[in-house]
Design an enzyme around this catalytic site. Structure first.
Site, PDB file in Angstrom:
ATOM      1  CB  VAL A  72       3.458   8.380   5.530  1.00 27.79           C
ATOM      2  CG1 VAL A  72       3.733   6.884   5.392  1.00 27.79           C
ATOM      3  CG2 VAL A  72       4.662   9.185   5.061  1.00 27.79           C
ATOM      4  CB  CYS A  73      -1.469   8.249   7.914  1.00 24.87           C
ATOM      5  SG  CYS A  73      -0.337   8.596   9.277  1.00 24.87           S
TER       6      CYS A  73
END
Length: 187
Positions: free
Chosen positions: A46-47
């Site tokens: 997700v980062c």
């Protein structure tokens, strides 16, 4: 832990930007807005979507008078390696702060002791060093850079026009409210 409305204690960390690693202090940005974007770890899932989303709007953050600093508990060397190998992170031009001791993450209460990682946290600090917004997400929930930019613009408006406030979903140019008894029960 710092809370909204409080002055943020000056902190120091290494940061990667423009193929360079340097030490930065919060006090380096006195007189500017600062947007801190904490995330769990480099080379994850997700980062990179979040940091790429912020990178796409970074010129608008700058135009609003803000500096963006993403922060994880990785080292600045890991940030460089990620920047050099990821297409998404290769688009990042803002500072990538390194908090391997977790001290800055602890200051903002996003540090996960058992894992040595930071939760997803977004914090906006005004030019006087006062924390104006705080948003913390679980690890699996990505954030919207557009919403962070909207909050920055609302915080700036209130900072510059202390007699007015911004209603839900306010955007620059939209109507604001002037608090007073005449509004009670009429909204």
């Amino acid at each position: 832990m710092v809370k909204v409305g409080q002055k943020v204690t000056d902190f120091k960390m290494a940061a990667f930007q423009n193929d360079e690693i340097k030490d930065i202090h919060l006090s380096d940005f006195k007189g500017k807005w600062v947007v801190l974007v904490f995330y769990p770890a480099d080379f994850t899932f997700v980062c990179p979507t979040e940091l790429e989303d912020v990178a796409a709007l970074y010129p608008q953050f700058q135009a609003a008078g803000a500096e963006v600093i993403s922060v994880s508990t990785d080292t600045a060397f890991v940030h460089k390696a990620w920047h050099d190998t990821s297409d998404a992170i290769g688009k990042v031009d803002y500072l990538m702060g390194a908090d391997p001791t977790g001290s800055v993450s602890q200051l903002f209460d996003v540090y996960i002791d058992e894992e040595g990682l930071a939760l997803r946290g977004t914090f906006i600090i005004d030019p006087k060093g006062i924390l104006k917004t705080a948003e913390i997400h679980d690890l699996g929930i990505g954030r919207s850079a557009a919403e962070t930019l909207r909050k920055l613009n609302a915080a700036k408006f209130v900072y510059e026009h202390g007699d007015q406030v911004c209603p839900a979903n306010w955007a620059p140019g939209a109507d604001t409210l002037t608090p007073g008894l005449d509004l009670v029960g009429k909204i």
